[in-house]
Write a protein that holds these residues in place. Structure first.
Motif, mmCIF file in Angstrom:
data_model
loop_
_atom_site.group_PDB
_atom_site.id
_atom_site.type_symbol
_atom_site.label_atom_id
_atom_site.label_comp_id
_atom_site.label_asym_id
_atom_site.label_seq_id
_atom_site.Cartn_x
_atom_site.Cartn_y
_atom_site.Cartn_z
ATOM 1 N N ARG A 66 0.840 -1.210 0.000
ATOM 2 C CA ARG A 66 0.000 0.000 0.000
ATOM 3 C C ARG A 66 0.874 1.258 0.000
ATOM 4 N NH1 ARG A 66 -2.026 2.823 4.266
ATOM 5 N NH2 ARG A 66 -1.862 1.163 5.812
ATOM 6 N N TRP A 67 1.874 1.257 0.863
ATOM 7 C CA TRP A 67 2.748 2.434 0.943
ATOM 8 C C TRP A 67 3.544 2.619 -0.362
ATOM 9 C CZ3 TRP A 67 4.857 1.339 6.561
ATOM 10 C CH2 TRP A 67 3.875 1.775 7.482
ATOM 11 N N MET A 68 4.002 1.488 -0.913
ATOM 12 C CA MET A 68 4.792 1.587 -2.139
ATOM 13 C C MET A 68 3.940 2.143 -3.291
ATOM 14 S SD MET A 68 6.632 -1.330 -4.331
ATOM 15 C CE MET A 68 5.276 -1.287 -5.459
ATOM 16 N N LEU A 69 2.723 1.591 -3.392
ATOM 17 C CA LEU A 69 1.824 2.049 -4.453
ATOM 18 C C LEU A 69 1.495 3.542 -4.260
ATOM 19 C CD1 LEU A 69 0.625 0.451 -6.804
ATOM 20 C CD2 LEU A 69 -1.452 0.147 -5.480
ATOM 21 N N GLY A 70 1.252 3.916 -3.012
ATOM 22 C CA GLY A 70 0.972 5.326 -2.715
ATOM 23 C C GLY A 70 2.152 6.211 -3.087
ATOM 24 N N ALA A 71 3.357 5.755 -2.749
ATOM 25 C CA ALA A 71 4.560 6.550 -3.040
ATOM 26 C C ALA A 71 4.773 6.673 -4.545
ATOM 27 C CB ALA A 71 5.776 5.897 -2.382
ATOM 28 N N VAL A 72 4.504 5.592 -5.271
ATOM 29 C CA VAL A 72 4.677 5.629 -6.738
ATOM 30 C C VAL A 72 3.752 6.676 -7.346
ATOM 31 C CG1 VAL A 72 4.209 4.334 -8.874
ATOM 32 C CG2 VAL A 72 5.545 3.274 -7.049
ATOM 33 N N PHE A 73 2.495 6.660 -6.935
ATOM 34 C CA PHE A 73 1.545 7.617 -7.526
ATOM 35 C C PHE A 73 1.823 9.044 -7.056
ATOM 36 C CE2 PHE A 73 -0.665 3.824 -8.785
ATOM 37 C CZ PHE A 73 -1.075 4.182 -10.054
ATOM 38 N N LEU A 74 2.280 9.173 -5.831
ATOM 39 C CA LEU A 74 2.646 10.509 -5.349
ATOM 40 C C LEU A 74 3.816 11.057 -6.175
ATOM 41 C CD1 LEU A 74 1.989 12.564 -3.109
ATOM 42 C CD2 LEU A 74 3.740 11.488 -1.711
ATOM 43 N N TYR A 75 4.807 10.202 -6.422
ATOM 44 C CA TYR A 75 5.987 10.634 -7.183
ATOM 45 C C TYR A 75 5.630 10.970 -8.626
ATOM 46 C CZ TYR A 75 10.319 10.375 -9.814
ATOM 47 O OH TYR A 75 11.340 10.660 -10.684
ATOM 48 N N THR A 76 4.924 10.047 -9.291
ATOM 49 C CA THR A 76 4.618 10.291 -10.713
ATOM 50 C C THR A 76 3.684 11.501 -10.857
ATOM 51 O OG1 THR A 76 2.831 8.674 -10.649
ATOM 52 C CG2 THR A 76 4.958 7.901 -11.440
ATOM 53 N N GLY A 77 2.754 11.632 -9.916
ATOM 54 C CA GLY A 77 1.845 12.783 -9.962
ATOM 55 C C GLY A 77 2.591 14.086 -9.783
ATOM 56 N N LEU A 78 3.502 14.103 -8.804
ATOM 57 C CA LEU A 78 4.268 15.336 -8.545
ATOM 58 C C LEU A 78 5.158 15.696 -9.729
ATOM 59 C CD1 LEU A 78 5.379 15.133 -4.802
ATOM 60 C CD2 LEU A 78 4.024 16.936 -5.878
ATOM 61 N N SER A 79 5.781 14.688 -10.310
ATOM 62 C CA SER A 79 6.693 14.991 -11.430
ATOM 63 C C SER A 79 5.929 15.584 -12.608
ATOM 64 C CB SER A 79 7.480 13.746 -11.844
ATOM 65 O OG SER A 79 6.618 12.781 -12.355
ATOM 66 N N LYS A 80 4.656 15.229 -12.745
ATOM 67 C CA LYS A 80 3.851 15.831 -13.825
ATOM 68 C C LYS A 80 3.297 17.189 -13.398
ATOM 69 C CE LYS A 80 2.231 11.260 -14.959
ATOM 70 N NZ LYS A 80 1.056 10.398 -14.848
ATOM 71 N N ALA A 81 2.854 17.269 -12.148
ATOM 72 C CA ALA A 81 2.238 18.517 -11.681
ATOM 73 C C ALA A 81 3.253 19.665 -11.637
ATOM 74 C CB ALA A 81 1.630 18.312 -10.293
ATOM 75 N N LEU A 82 4.523 19.333 -11.448
ATOM 76 C CA LEU A 82 5.546 20.373 -11.395
ATOM 77 C C LEU A 82 5.915 20.875 -12.796
ATOM 78 C CD1 LEU A 82 7.887 18.997 -8.590
ATOM 79 C CD2 LEU A 82 6.345 20.957 -8.472
ATOM 80 N N HIS A 83 5.597 20.075 -13.814
ATOM 81 C CA HIS A 83 5.894 20.480 -15.200
ATOM 82 C C HIS A 83 4.657 20.247 -16.058
ATOM 83 C CE1 HIS A 83 10.058 20.727 -13.941
ATOM 84 N NE2 HIS A 83 9.917 19.528 -13.401
ATOM 85 N N PRO A 84 3.585 20.978 -15.765
ATOM 86 C CA PRO A 84 2.310 20.676 -16.439
ATOM 87 C C PRO A 84 2.336 20.892 -17.951
ATOM 88 C CG PRO A 84 2.132 22.682 -15.128
ATOM 89 C CD PRO A 84 3.463 22.085 -14.825
#
Lengths: 177, 215
Positions: free
Chosen positions: A21-39
């Motif tokens: 659960r934590w790993m999946l959460g971290a993956v989506f947090l990371y991929t989401g942030l990397s896109k949100a920072l460079h929309p």
């Protein structure tokens, strides 16, 4: 089960489910942030799929998707509405994987190279990747989401079932020590 | 067992619907407050922008007379043809260097415009180039428009290769009244420029911090 003796199998299963659960959460947090920072970069990548003609719809997808991933990542990390989130992620991952697969097929055919030699930035938040590795990764993410959907990963969660008031005893995933 | 599962499925579906709705509200709100957020109603890709090789699946590229894919063409020829179709002119590496050394560059009548984002610009740009991110044009119009109006020749570039931000920027400048014949798109972009060991300015415009200053 004999009282006083810890069931190590259950403990291991519970802990590994929480790690999932934590790993999946971290993956989506990371991929989401990397896109949100460079929309804008993400917008350009979404545009390459040629899915929609309307700029409003295209912008909406590129604007919302990264933050939606962050939202889902945070829910999984905190352990809130886990099964609903896992189902949502599965429903999101399957069509996205199909889209990436189709684009890879198009590149393979245009460049006349082996399928696994195809590499491109699919807009998945991880930069340029080899397609076979990406498909494998997505397949794994879908499997892990399915694991959580089955009810595992309940330990250390704030509110595993957000809506269901009283979880029944003996349900799948209710692994108690 | 099966009858007991049905309500559980219902709750999970309901929970997923809740996640989708609240998540969507969160996502649009976050985009709204983020300083880097996208403007939903803006058309970031004005009519005619978007390079064929990057904007559409490669398999759908037009076939040439021999029946082979357009990817078999010389990329520079393909790019020149695409730009011509959009009413733009391609500048090759030697032309860009020539304009850089042209006395008019010092006088400000030859202008270089960097169409990449702020971060890339600061990491290295053609010395004296103006920063102009075509996806945030309002931030740069005040500085860039008067210069472009006064210029005789404007060289717009981005990273080169598949990057089509220079085209987007050129079309945007044309749309706000810069004469078409002044605009050149340097296809090789900063990648070709730096690879050829030409001077690259770091930080802001005219910062004085140069890599390869003697070229």
């Amino acid at each position: 089960m004999k009282s006083g003796q810890p069931n190590w199998n259950r403990i291991a299963l519970n802990l590994s489910s929480v790690l999932v659960r934590w790993m999946l959460g971290a993956v989506f947090l990371y991929t989401g942030l990397s896109k949100a920072l460079h929309p804008v970069d993400f917008l350009k990548l979404v545009r390459q799929y040629d899915l929609v003609q309307s700029s409003l719809v295209l912008n909406s997808i590129a604007a919302a998707l990264p933050w939606f991933e962050i939202f889902c990542g945070l829910l999984l990390l905190a352990g809130v509405a886990v099964r609903g989130t896992a189902l949502t992620l599965m429903l999101m991952l399957v069509p996205l994987t199909v889209l990436v697969f189709h684009r890879a097929l198009a590149i393979e055919s245009a460049l006349a190279i082996p399928f696994c030699a195809v590499k491109f930035d699919c807009g998945c938040g991880t930069g340029v990747v080899f397609i076979c590795a990406k498909l494998l990764e997505n397949f794994l993410l879908i499997l892990l989401s399915g694991w959580l959907l089955a009810g595992y990963g309940r330990q250390f969660s704030l509110r595993f079932d957000l809506i269901k008031p009283h979880p029944r005893q003996g349900e799948v995933g209710e692994i108690r020590e | 067992m099966a009858t007991g599962r049905l309500p559980a499925v219902k709750w999970v579906l309901l929970e997923a619907a809740f996640v989708v709705v609240v998540g969507a509200v969160f996502a649009f709100a976050a985009n709204r407050v983020s300083p880097r957020g996208l403007a939903l109603t803006r058309n970031y890709f004005p009519e005619g922008t978007g390079r064929l090789v990057s904007a559409t699946p490669l398999a759908t590229l037009p076939q040439n007379a021999a029946g082979t894919n357009s990817m078999a063409l010389d990329p520079a020829q393909l790019l020149a043809a695409e730009l011509k179709e959009k009413g733009l002119q391609l500048a090759d590496g030697s032309q860009a260097v020539q304009l850089f050394h042209d006395p008019r560059f010092k006088q400000g009548t030859v202008v270089f415009v960097d169409a990449r984002g702020e971060q890339h610009y600061r990491e290295g740009h053609i010395p004296g180039a103006y920063e102009f991110d075509p996806y945030r044009p309002e931030k740069y119009f005040d500085a860039v428009l008067p210069v472009c109006k006064a210029a005789e020749q404007i060289v717009v570039y981005c990273n080169g290769g598949d990057c089509d931000d220079s085209e987007t920027a050129a079309i945007l400048l044309r749309d706000v009244g810069i004469a078409n014949q002044k605009l050149l798109v340097y296809g090789g972009g900063i990648t070709e420029w730096a690879t050829n060991g030409l001077p690259v300015e770091l930080g802001g415009r005219n910062s004085g911090s140069l890599r390869n200053p003697n070229k």
